[in-house]
Scaffold this motif. Structure first.
Motif, short mmCIF file in Angstrom:
data_model
loop_
_atom_site.label_atom_id
_atom_site.label_comp_id
_atom_site.label_asym_id
_atom_site.label_seq_id
_atom_site.Cartn_x
_atom_site.Cartn_y
_atom_site.Cartn_z
N UNK A 13 1.59 13.30 17.76
CA UNK A 13 2.62 13.64 18.75
C UNK A 13 3.39 12.39 19.19
N UNK A 14 2.69 11.27 19.34
CA UNK A 14 3.35 10.01 19.73
C UNK A 14 4.29 9.54 18.63
N UNK A 15 3.84 9.60 17.38
CA UNK A 15 4.70 9.22 16.26
C UNK A 15 5.95 10.09 16.21
N UNK A 16 5.75 11.40 16.39
CA UNK A 16 6.88 12.31 16.37
C UNK A 16 7.86 11.94 17.49
N UNK A 75 9.66 11.89 9.77
CA UNK A 75 8.51 12.66 10.24
C UNK A 75 7.74 13.30 9.09
N UNK A 76 8.44 13.75 8.06
CA UNK A 76 7.73 14.33 6.92
C UNK A 76 6.80 13.30 6.28
N UNK A 77 7.32 12.09 6.11
CA UNK A 77 6.54 11.07 5.40
C UNK A 77 5.47 10.40 6.28
N UNK A 78 5.82 10.06 7.51
CA UNK A 78 4.92 9.22 8.30
C UNK A 78 4.18 9.95 9.43
N UNK A 79 4.75 10.98 9.98
CA UNK A 79 4.08 11.68 11.07
C UNK A 79 3.16 12.77 10.54
N UNK A 80 3.71 13.63 9.69
CA UNK A 80 2.92 14.74 9.15
C UNK A 80 2.30 14.37 7.81
#
Length: 166
Positions: A13-16, A75-80
């Motif tokens: 959630x923080x990354x997002x 977000x696709x690559x690093x968050x999820x």
């Protein structure tokens, strides 16, 4: 897919939120540039009239598209950390924005026209961006990447490091 720990969920959630903040900066900057620097042009047909004479909607739409592309990519690559089919994931996010964009554009136009302040469009933009961040996170987390989180090369390298440290 392994169940994520409470710490991992919070970190996600923080990354997002951080990537969304960077996308938000792009959105605010592009909206501001269009809103403040776009020369006054009179439209000749319905679309150009709306785009060039709008006080909010058209500039918001351009700024939103720029921020969505940025946000989706990171977000696709690093968050999820998803290895899911990119076009399929993009289509799902596109579907989200097929609903969110018209609703937020229409409500934003109505709000900016009814609020008496000179800065109303920026207040409306801020509220819309916050709503967008929360709803998009939930949509991505529980629909777009639900079954493919932590499957890409970034996640695999992190898992290898964790296993090597044990």
């Amino acid at each position: 897919m392994e169940k994520m720990s409470k710490r991992d969920n919070i970190l996600q959630a923080v990354k997002f939120a951080c990537f969304s903040a960077s996308a938000g900066a792009i959105q605010v900057l592009s909206f501001t540039l269009l809103n403040e620097l776009m020369p006054e042009i009179k439209g000749t047909n319905g679309f150009t009239k709306w785009f060039f004479e709008s006080e909010y909607g058209a500039y918001y739409l351009v700024a939103l598209i720029l921020s969505v592309i940025w946000n989706f990519t990171f977000n696709r690559k690093f968050t999820f950390k998803s290895a899911t089919n990119i076009p399929v994931a993009m289509l799902k996010v596109f579907g989200f924005y097929c609903v969110f964009t018209p609703v937020s554009t229409i409500l934003g136009e109505l709000a900016t026209k009814s609020l008496p302040w000179d800065f109303a469009e920026y207040l409306v933009l801020g509220v819309t961006m916050a709503t967008n961040m929360v709803t998009e996170f939930l949509f991505c987390r529980f629909f777009v990447y639900k079954d493919s989180m932590n499957t890409n090369d970034v996640a695999k390298k992190e898992k290898e490091k964790q296993n090597a440290a044990k």
